[in-house]
Design a protein around this motif. Sequence first.
Motif, short mmCIF file in Angstrom:
data_model
loop_
_atom_site.label_atom_id
_atom_site.label_comp_id
_atom_site.label_asym_id
_atom_site.label_seq_id
_atom_site.Cartn_x
_atom_site.Cartn_y
_atom_site.Cartn_z
N MET A 198 0.84 -1.20 0.00
CA MET A 198 0.00 0.00 0.00
C MET A 198 0.88 1.25 0.00
O MET A 198 1.72 1.44 0.87
CB MET A 198 -0.89 -0.01 1.25
N MET A 199 0.68 2.10 -1.02
CA MET A 199 1.41 3.37 -1.08
C MET A 199 0.39 4.50 -1.03
O MET A 199 -0.41 4.66 -1.95
CB MET A 199 2.24 3.46 -2.35
N LEU A 200 0.44 5.27 0.04
CA LEU A 200 -0.49 6.39 0.22
C LEU A 200 0.26 7.70 -0.01
O LEU A 200 1.28 7.97 0.65
CB LEU A 200 -1.08 6.38 1.64
N GLY A 201 -0.24 8.54 -0.91
CA GLY A 201 0.32 9.86 -1.12
C GLY A 201 -0.39 10.88 -0.25
O GLY A 201 -1.59 10.78 -0.01
N VAL A 206 12.27 12.94 -8.49
CA VAL A 206 11.10 12.35 -7.82
C VAL A 206 10.99 10.87 -8.19
O VAL A 206 10.77 10.01 -7.34
CB VAL A 206 9.81 13.10 -8.22
N ARG A 207 11.18 10.58 -9.48
CA ARG A 207 11.08 9.18 -9.91
C ARG A 207 12.20 8.33 -9.29
O ARG A 207 11.99 7.16 -8.97
CB ARG A 207 11.12 9.10 -11.45
N ALA A 208 13.36 8.94 -9.08
CA ALA A 208 14.46 8.20 -8.45
C ALA A 208 14.12 7.89 -6.99
O ALA A 208 14.45 6.80 -6.49
CB ALA A 208 15.76 9.01 -8.54
N VAL A 209 13.46 8.83 -6.30
CA VAL A 209 13.03 8.57 -4.92
C VAL A 209 12.06 7.39 -4.91
O VAL A 209 12.19 6.45 -4.13
CB VAL A 209 12.37 9.82 -4.30
N LYS A 210 11.07 7.45 -5.82
CA LYS A 210 10.04 6.40 -5.83
C LYS A 210 10.63 5.04 -6.19
O LYS A 210 10.16 4.00 -5.70
CB LYS A 210 8.92 6.79 -6.79
N VAL A 268 -8.42 18.13 -6.78
CA VAL A 268 -9.42 17.09 -7.06
C VAL A 268 -9.53 16.84 -8.56
O VAL A 268 -9.57 15.69 -9.03
CB VAL A 268 -10.79 17.49 -6.45
N ASP A 269 -9.54 17.94 -9.35
CA ASP A 269 -9.59 17.77 -10.81
C ASP A 269 -8.39 16.97 -11.31
O ASP A 269 -8.54 16.09 -12.18
CB ASP A 269 -9.59 19.14 -11.50
N MET A 270 -7.23 17.27 -10.77
CA MET A 270 -6.00 16.57 -11.18
C MET A 270 -6.09 15.08 -10.84
O MET A 270 -5.82 14.22 -11.67
CB MET A 270 -4.80 17.20 -10.46
N VAL A 271 -6.50 14.78 -9.60
CA VAL A 271 -6.49 13.38 -9.14
C VAL A 271 -7.53 12.56 -9.90
O VAL A 271 -7.30 11.40 -10.23
CB VAL A 271 -6.74 13.33 -7.62
N ARG A 272 -8.67 13.19 -10.21
CA ARG A 272 -9.70 12.46 -10.96
C ARG A 272 -9.19 12.09 -12.35
O ARG A 272 -9.49 11.02 -12.88
CB ARG A 272 -10.98 13.28 -11.04
N GLN A 273 -8.42 13.00 -12.97
CA GLN A 273 -7.86 12.68 -14.29
C GLN A 273 -6.90 11.51 -14.21
O GLN A 273 -6.77 10.75 -15.16
CB GLN A 273 -7.14 13.89 -14.86
N LEU A 274 -6.21 11.39 -13.08
CA LEU A 274 -5.22 10.31 -12.93
C LEU A 274 -5.86 9.03 -12.40
O LEU A 274 -5.19 8.01 -12.29
CB LEU A 274 -4.09 10.76 -12.00
N ASN A 275 -7.17 9.14 -12.01
CA ASN A 275 -7.89 7.94 -11.58
C ASN A 275 -7.30 7.28 -10.34
O ASN A 275 -7.17 6.06 -10.28
CB ASN A 275 -7.89 6.92 -12.72
N ALA A 286 4.38 13.60 -11.13
CA ALA A 286 5.43 12.57 -11.06
C ALA A 286 5.37 11.84 -9.73
O ALA A 286 5.64 10.64 -9.65
CB ALA A 286 6.81 13.20 -11.27
N THR A 287 5.01 12.57 -8.67
CA THR A 287 4.96 11.97 -7.33
C THR A 287 3.79 11.01 -7.17
O THR A 287 3.94 9.90 -6.66
CB THR A 287 4.86 13.07 -6.26
N ILE A 288 2.60 11.44 -7.60
CA ILE A 288 1.40 10.67 -7.23
C ILE A 288 1.05 9.59 -8.25
O ILE A 288 0.29 8.67 -7.93
CB ILE A 288 0.19 11.59 -7.01
N ARG A 289 1.60 9.68 -9.46
CA ARG A 289 1.27 8.68 -10.48
C ARG A 289 1.62 7.27 -9.97
O ARG A 289 2.72 7.05 -9.48
CB ARG A 289 2.07 8.98 -11.74
#
Lengths: 286, 120
Positions: A1-4, A147-151, A200-207, A174-177
């Motif tokens: 489980m990864m929670l942002g 950010v991708r290197a951290v993840k 909210v608009d951003m997160v909904r687009q990323l599903n 890059a962080t939340i994807r």
Amino acid sequence: MMLGVASGKGGTGKTTVAVNLARAFGSGVWLADCDVEEPNAHLFLRGTTIGSRTVSLPVPQVEAGLCDACGACARLCQYHAIVSFGTPPLLFPELCHGCGGCVRVCPRGAIAEVDRRIGVVETQRDGHITLVQGRLDVGVALVPPLVRAVKASLPRDMPVIVDAPPGTSCPVIATIRGLDALALVTEPTPFGLHDLSLAVDMVRQLNIPFGVVVNRVGVGDDRVHGFCRREGIPILLDIPDDRRIAEVCSRGRLVVDELPEYRPAFARLWAGACALAAPVPALAPL
Amino acid sequence: MIIALTASGDGLDARMDSRFGRARRFLLYNLDDGTVRTVDNDEGQRAAQGAGIQAAETIARLGVGGLVTGHCGPNAFRVLRAAGIPVFSTTAATVSEAIDAYRAGTLTRIDAPDVDGHWT
């Protein structure tokens, strides 16, 4: 489980939520600070550094003897990091995104790649918390690769809390994807609501499944709660506007240590986020 | 010979734009026959980064013999020098005043960037 833990508006309490949630765990948990332009989760931990590695981007280097100045590399590069008009290319490595396209389109094999350092990924351990943080070098503008290197340093089989940068732009995407769920932290003010609605608009687009944490409940009005009700967004946690919390944070201490009455609330936040990520499946027909 | 000038409007009466990379548009003035052509700089205005480089590429591809602007930053200057385009700095208010000064030979040719990057 990864929670942002993210937010549209800066300064709403992302890091406060992330570090206290990590501390409230009774067993091993990873905390990732992806706000690589100004990582601050480490200020609340008393960890020892157990690892550090540099992160680089591949940038072009031109072998002048092989280049016939055809300009194919410059026509490809959308960032103007490589420029040519009848002369061997001029390079602007600080604009290069490291895509490697110029190397591929060069018909003479005149372009090689060299590493350009952009920052470091550091690992610290404080008790049951393993902190991974990115730290961008001063003067570097390109955040997503770090950010991708951290993840990429995070385990897949452990609980992970990811502290995001503020806003809704590339570093946040890059962080939340790819995360399993998000807690969007806001404050109950018109400004907080405005930036929450952008997030909210951003997160909904990323599903990505998400809920809201309202911090400093009592300072503003009830429009954030009304917005969440109308939009069907779960409120994962209300944190009251308690002066003692501000005092604890300003001393660099953790709320769940100094004010243990808040510990159950953070445990509930994690449970609520897990429920978002894996909703109870409908019973299959027999 | 054609020279390029950074302008905030159209025609010879337009005000000069003192920025180069993020100039509103470029006016191409033909010193031989006095004709004017306008080239928009939409890409430079929109660019998150690299506006000066992009504008310098545009100017270089247009084959001009000189650039008259307010200021020029380090990246743009590097491209313009590689392209062999002389850069002249002016505080003239309008395009026609800048052209007059160019013809009179009173403009300062700059041989190094005169502002830092991201100057606005």
